[in-house]
Every structure is written in structure tokens, then in C-alpha cells.
Design a protein around this motif. Structure first.
Motif, PDB file in Angstrom:
ATOM      1  N   TYR A  70      -4.067 -10.761   1.337  1.00 24.23           N
ATOM      2  CA  TYR A  70      -4.310  -9.897   2.494  1.00 24.23           C
ATOM      3  C   TYR A  70      -5.466 -10.464   3.302  1.00 24.23           C
ATOM      4  N   VAL A  83     -10.543  -0.992   7.213  1.00 21.31           N
ATOM      5  CA  VAL A  83      -9.755  -1.943   7.985  1.00 21.31           C
ATOM      6  C   VAL A  83     -10.220  -1.933   9.438  1.00 21.31           C
ATOM      7  N   TYR A  87      -8.250   0.804   2.831  1.00 24.80           N
ATOM      8  CA  TYR A  87      -7.095   0.310   3.567  1.00 24.80           C
ATOM      9  C   TYR A  87      -6.658   1.267   4.686  1.00 24.80           C
ATOM     10  N   ASP A 101      -7.833  -9.070   6.853  1.00 23.91           N
ATOM     11  CA  ASP A 101      -8.064  -8.062   7.898  1.00 23.91           C
ATOM     12  C   ASP A 101      -8.010  -8.774   9.249  1.00 23.91           C
ATOM     13  N   ASN A 144       0.822  -1.215   0.000  1.00 23.10           N
ATOM     14  CA  ASN A 144       0.000   0.000   0.000  1.00 23.10           C
ATOM     15  C   ASN A 144       0.850   1.257   0.000  1.00 23.10           C
ATOM     16  N   GLY A 154      -0.919  -3.936   3.746  1.00 20.11           N
ATOM     17  CA  GLY A 154      -1.628  -4.384   2.569  1.00 20.11           C
ATOM     18  C   GLY A 154      -1.122  -5.693   1.990  1.00 20.11           C
TER      19      GLY A 154
END
Length: 721
Positions: A687, A619, A606, A689, A559, A651
Motif C-alpha cells: 500500500y 489517509v 485507513y 498513500d 480493507n 488498502g
């Protein structure tokens, strides 16, 4: 009878006390603060997602208050509300003479999104500027964890006004690359260009035939302002040794000052001589670097410079009202934040100009709970050069504000910068490696660099000192060594090397820079940006990334790479050197911003905990000492508080994340199989979370960093008023 009544009323009026004849209602100014973590604005209405928090603080301060509606009650002037439905809160102010003023606050509260909203139709969840390009991406997952899901765009795709249901645009979708599946995302995609929609408002993209919607988004001339405020305030939450008051931090993240106890930052000892009290130094302040709370000098110096760079390129954007302790002191808050870092760096400098390399801090949740000792590493050349550059830039930027106190401060910084540079030139190879061998346990990341890294740091320091002084000695060094920068040695201009490129362009634009060198730098930059086989304009022309934000690979901190890549286009425009139009530059850069705001395979903003600021899917968890798994700050959706808003997470990282090598047998926390995602996914889907520590080791994708943050701030600021 009517005559007698009129006479009586006149007599009563004449006999009334003076205060009753002159008492008038007072004017009320309706201030509000979204989430309690942004700037106070004069505003009496807002549109918010359900569950958003808002703090109402009308003025004046004197008199008495009463409240009704939206859950407001009692006599406190400030009211904190959690909004779940459209409503009106009414404040009644009674002044000292008894006159009343009624001030309504009206809130439009959007309902919770539908189950699949934003799953197949991706938009920037904060919104779009009216005259910028607007493109939604529609996705059919072919490869990856979601490969068994099905979506094919229907025949009618509309842009719908969310407030009244009116259709403002119906358009065809364009298939990406003839229906090929993108290897970086595992998705087959289509795009919907709705740039012709320019009227401010709240909208959704609706697939009528499939009964599917995007997340809601705004169109407006300053849709990212509150987002920028949260992004900059991340540094306030990262401060060590700073009390975080309810007024500044918000009730959920208020905390006492950390790391100021016995044996901590004000009495930090040398790591290699821990038992020697005479090594104690006052090293309070600075920022926790990332998810860990250590303070790596070279990187801290870089963060201070990047904050100042963002201000220099966008001075009107960075006002004095971001709700940090220094707000309203007449200095832009982003420069107050940079100065917090510079104040700390000054404490690290020795009288001979050298600078300590690192301060190791344990960390706790909340930060004020940390009772562990602080230790520092020895001086090294790399930290000293990085600090020389930061001090030189601080001298130039802070000295330009026409502030007498800061003029004195800037003069001190400039002398410190010269002292640091001179020491580093005389001591070019002083090395200190932390967290290995005898220094094991000091910090986590390795702050030391190699010969090429020290050369790059010296080049940057010489550029910043030339900018601050005009001294030809520094220019001569730059002219002799500019071809050692990455643009020339590696033919590299990308999101991975953007910092190096930005510094060289800065030199090329300085008054007094050698023009042949400046021309060389600009030409090389533009040639590399324009190469068809590179990930810049060539990738845009070839539509290489269906999500419109190409980078070469998805590694740790992708990111940040995205944000840095976006800044390359804004640099072309800022310096007026682009081979493209200003609109082309802006649209290219904005696509990287849109990716970070939800135009990605997860439909994920993000940034942490941005539900009160317009995000429908942001997020929820990050790997961070304060906001750690199992704490009250663990999860924006399910824990008591969630993480503070506005942190950019690392990320997707392709083939980087894995569980501990001893899993699944080493701990029940492993589970029976690796979680997918992030494991075994296409790059853009690598990815998850989550924020688990050992043995699931989320940090390679879930950790934030001040370095990621400054890259994002630089990009975002170009689109804020």
C-alpha cells in the motif's frame, strides 16, 4: 453620613427605569461542531490534535456577540477556529436589555506527534472502550521497504496518561510465534495487553528505554461516535444532484448540485441510442459509486440495503443529527441516506417492473463542474432482482417507523418490489454488459454478473420479500434453494463472502422461517466459523496474524474484506447463536476495527483526513474524481482542503498494483523505478498513500468505494452508543 448615603441610594433605585430593575443575563448554551462536519453537541470543552478545526455556535440566536481567545474575534455568533495550542475562547452575549453572559470554551490541544511516534508501537488511534480488550502491537520490520530499520522493545513499556505524564500501567510484552517473522507483514512483533486500564482519558504507550511512543489514543465509553458520523456522511458527499452547503458539508467541501444540466441526469439518454431525444429519462440522484462517479444499479441497491441493515441492528446508535440536509426531520439520518438511494432506484424502474442497469456519469472536481452528458444502460435481470430486494427491505424498515408519510412510501416500495421480482422471474436471463463492445465507455466497473450471481440475487430478493410480506411463496423458494448459497456450495464463510452469510442468517432468524432450514443455516455457519483451518476462530486461536485481524489474502479492497470479516463475529452475537461468550465475540470483531484504525504495519488509520477526530496518521490521498491528484482537495496535509473526512480506502493489495506497462519511458510521471511501497512488498505492506492517475495507476489500492464504506459502518456501529 452613612444614613444619608443609604437614603440617596434607595431614592436612586426607586427612580431607575423598569428595564434597569428587571434586566437579567440570558442563559447561553455552548454548542460546538468538530471540523464543521459532525453533529452539533452541547459542549464547552474538547481535547484535539494540533491543527484541528472546530466551529463554535452558542445559542440563543438573537442578541449580539463578541469574542476573544483562540483566534476568535468579531461579532459573528459562529466562529471557525484552527487550534494550534491549548487555549480558551470566550464568547460574550449581550441580550436585548443589555445584560451580558460570558461563555468560555476550553480546548486542550495536543502537540504534533514526535517523528517516530506510532512507527513501531501500533494502537487504535481513536481509542478503546473501557471494558474491551486492549492490545498494542510492537513491530521490528524484517522484510519490505523498511527492512533496514531496527526496533527491539526495551525492558520498560508503560501506558502513560498524556495529560499529566502519570504512569498507569507497566507490563511485559509477549513475543509473537516464538520470534518468527510474519510472512503477511514482513514483521517480527510483540504485543502489550493493557486491558486492565479502564479509566477514561488520553494515553500513550511509551518504550522508556528506546524513547519511543505510540500515537495518542482515548479510553472512553463512546470514543468512536464522531468516527461513525464521518463514515456515514461519506454517502452525503457521494450524492449526485445534491447541493452541499457550508452548513452541512463544511466550508472546505461545499459545492453546488452536480449533474443536473442539459443532457445530464434529468435528461439521461439511452447509451445505445444517444441521438434519440425520445429516450431521455429523469435519472437524477443516487450516489457516485466510488472514485468514479458512475451509478451501477445492483451495487446502489446493495448500499441502500446495507445502510438499512446497520440501522436495524443498532437503532439507538443512528440518531437524527449527523448534519445532513435531512437532519432533525424525525427520521434517523442513516435511513434518510438509504431513502436517497431508494428514491433514485425508483426512477430507474419501468412500469413492467424491470430496472435499468447503469447510469454513466463523467465526473469532475468539484462535482458541480461536470458538464458532460449522462447515459443509461438497458434493463437486466440482475439489477431488477437487486432492486426488488432493496425495495422490499425499504418497505419493511421505513414502514416500521410509525410515520404516516413513510407508510405510504413503504406501501409503494412493496408493490414495486413485487413487480420487480415478478419481472425477473419471468425474464431470468436478460443480460446487459457495460463498457465492452458496443457499450465501451459506459461506466468502468462491470455490473453484470453470471448465472450464479443472478441465483444469489434472486435468493436474497425472496428472503427480503418474505420478511416484508410473510408470503409463503417466497419462503418456499428460499427453502428450495438455500443450499445454493456460498456457505453450502463453496463451504465459504469469510470476509470475502460475508454478505451472503449475513443474508442467510437474517432468513434463519425471521418469524415463520422453516425451522429445519434455519437450523441448517446456523449450524453450517457456526461450523465454518469454528474450523481450525479457516480464517475465523481457528486463526484467532492460533494467533495466525500478529496484527490480530486475519484474512486469507490481501487483494483489491482488502480493507473491505477486513471490515466484513469483523462483522461475522458481531453476527454471531447479534443473533445469539455464538459458541463463544459475548466478550469473545466483541473482542474478535474489535480487533478488525483496530486494524483499520492503526494496528497495522503502517500505523495508518485507513480513513481520510481524520486529524480533527483523533488520528495522528490517517489517509491523506485517495483516487477519487473530486479529490484527485493536483486539485485543491488532493492531500489532507499539503493541499488547500484535502479530501472530505471518513472515506475508507481500498488498502493493501498484494501483487495487484503496478505502473503502466509502458513505464518508465512512456511518461516522465513514471519516475525511474516503481515506488516501493507498494511494489514488491509483503501483502500487508502493499500500500502507498497516494492518488496518482496514469501512468502510476493508484486506484487498485487508493480508491474508496461505497461498498467498502457500508462494510465498515456495519462493523463500527456495533461499538458505538
Amino acid at each position: 453620613m452613612e444614613i444619608r448615603k443609604g437614603v440617596l441610594l434607595s431614592l436612586l433605585a426607586l427612580g431607575a427605569p423598569t428595564w434597569a430593575q428587571t434586566c437579567q443575563p440570558s442563559a447561553v448554551t455552548p454548542y460546538l461542531n468538530i471540523n464543521g462536519t459532525t453533529s452539533w453537541v452541547v459542549k464547552s470543552s474538547a481535547s484535539l490534535n494540533t491543527g484541528s478545526k472546530v466551529v463554535l455556535g452558542p445559542q440563543p440566536f438573537n442578541g449580539t456577540w463578541s469574542w476573544s481567545g483562540c483566534g476568535a474575534s468579531g461579532s459573528s455568533r459562529e466562529q471557525t477556529l484552527k487550534l494550534t495550542a491549548t487555549c480558551t475562547a470566550t464568547a460574550t452575549f449581550t441580550n436585548s436589555c443589555g445584560a451580558k453572559t460570558v461563555q468560555p470554551y476550553t480546548f486542550t490541544v495536543w502537540p504534533a506527534p514526535e517523528a517516530n511516534a506510532g512507527r513501531y508501537i501500533m494502537v487504535d488511534q481513536f481509542g478503546y472502550l473501557p471494558n474491551r480488550k486492549k492490545v498494542a502491537v510492537l513491530r521490528f520490520p524484517i522484510v519490505g521497504y523498511d527492512r533496514n530499520e531496527w526496533y527491539w522493545p526495551g525492558n520498560t513499556i508503560q501506558v502513560v496518561n498524556a495529560a499529566n505524564g502519570s504512569v498507569v500501567f507497566t507490563g511485559p510484552v509477549a513475543e509473537w510465534q516464538g520470534g518468527n517473522t510474519d510472512s503477511s507483514s514482513g514483521d517480527r512483533t510483540w504485543s502489550l495487553d493493557f486491558s486492565s486500564v479502564t479509566t477514561p482519558g488520553t494515553y500513550e504507550i511509551v518504550d522508556v528505554d528506546r524513547n519511543l511512543r505510540s500515537a495518542r489514543f482515548e479510553i472512553g465509553d463512546n470514543v468512536y461516535r464522531n468516527v461513525l458520523i464521518q463514515a456515514v456522511r461519506m454517502f452525503y458527499y457521494q450524492r449526485l444532484g445534491q447541493a452541499k452547503s457550508v452548513a452541512n458539508a463544511g466550508a472546505n467541501w461545499a459545492d453546488g448540485a452536480s449533474n443536473l444540466g442539459a443532457g445530464q441526469d434529468p435528461q439521461a439518454r439511452r447509451f445505445l441510442d444517444k441521438n434519440n431525444a425520445s429516450t431521455a429519462r429523469d435519472l437524477r440522484g443516487g450516489w457516485a459509486d466510488a472514485g468514479d462517479f458512475n451509478k451501477y444499479t445492483s451495487w446502489e441497491a446493495g448500499y441502500a440495503q446495507e445502510l438499512m441493515d446497520a440501522y436495524v441492528q443498532n437503532p439507538a446508535v443512528f440518531t437524527d443529527d449527523f448534519n445532513i440536509p435531512e437532519s432533525y426531520n424525525g427520521i434517523p439520518d442513516i435511513l434518510d441516506e438509504a431513502k436517497w438511494g431508494l428514491d433514485y432506484l425508483k426512477r430507474l424502474q419501468n412500469s413492467d417492473g424491470s430496472v435499468l442497469s447503469i447510469v454513466g456519469v463523467g465526473g469532475a472536481s468539484p462535482p458541480s463542474a461536470d458538464t458532460g452528458p449522462s447515459y443509461y444502460g438497458d434493463v437486466n435481470t440482475s439489477a431488477t432482482l437487486a432492486v426488488a430486494a432493496a425495495f422490499a427491505e425499504g418497505a419493511k424498515v421505513l414502514g416500521s417507523l410509525n410515520n404516516a408519510a413513510l407508510n405510504t412510501y413503504a406501501a409503494d416500495l412493496l408493490q414495486r418490489a413485487k413487480n420487480a421480482y415478478n419481472w425477473a422471474v419471468a425474464n431470468p436471463n436478460v443480460i446487459f454488459r457495460n463498457n465492452e463492445g458496443a457499450t465501451a465507455g459506459l461506466g468502468v466497473g462491470q455490473q453484470e454478473t453470471d448465472d450464479a450471481g443472478r441465483q444469489s440475487l434472486r435468493l436474497a430478493a425472496a428472503i427480503k420479500l418474505f420478511a416484508a410480506t410473510g408470503d409463503a411463496t417466497y419462503r418456499a423458494y428460499v427453502d428450495a434453494h438455500y443450499m445454493e448459497s456460498r456457505m453450502f456450495t463453496y463451504w465459504d464463510v469469510s470476509g470475502f463472502s460475508a454478505g451472503d452469510a449475513r443474508t442467510m442468517l437474517y432468513y434463519a432468524a425471521l418469524p415463520g422461517a422453516t425451522q429445519s432450514v434455519a437450523t441448517d443455516i446456523r449450524t453450517r455457519f457456526l461450523d465454518l466459523m469454528g474450523r481450525p483451518d479457516y480464517d475465523n476462530w481457528g486463526a484467532i486461536d492460533a494467533q495466525r496474524d500478529p496484527y490480530r485481524a486475519q484474512i486469507g489474502s490481501y487483494t483489491w479492497s482488502s480493507n473491505s474484506v477486513k471490515a466484513n470479516a469483523g462483522t461475522l463475529y458481531t453476527e454471531e452475537s447479534y443473533y445469539g447463536i455464538s459458541r463463544h461468550t459475548p466478550d469473545q465475540d466483541a473482542n474478535a470483531a474489535a480487533d478488525y476495527l483496530h486494524y483499520l484504525h492503526g494496528v497495522n504495519p503502517f500505523g495508518k488509520v485507513y480513513l481520510t483526513n481524520m486529524y480533527s477526530f483523533g488520528a495522528e496518521n490517517s489517509v491523506n490521498q485517495i483516487w477519487h474524481t473530486w479529490f484527485f491528484d493536483g486539485t485543491a482537495w488532493d492531500n489532507a496535509k499539503t493541499s488547500t482542503y484535502g479530501p472530505a473526512p471518513g472515506y475508507l480506502v481500498g488498502g493493501p493489495a498484494y501483487n495487484v498494483w503496478d505502473w503502466d506497462g509502458g513505464c518508465p519511458s512512456v511518461s516522465s510521471k513514471c519516475g525511474s523505478t516503481r515506488p516501493t511501497p507498494p511494489y514488491g512488498q509483503p501483502p500487508q505492506k502493499s500500500y502507498l498513500d497516494f492518488n496518482d492517475g496514469w501512468p502510476l495507476n493508484s486506484w487498485s489500492i487508493a480508491e474508496p468505494s461505497n461498498g467498502y464504506q457500508v462494510a465498515y459502518i456495519r462493523l463500527l456501529a456495533r461499538f458505538v452508543k
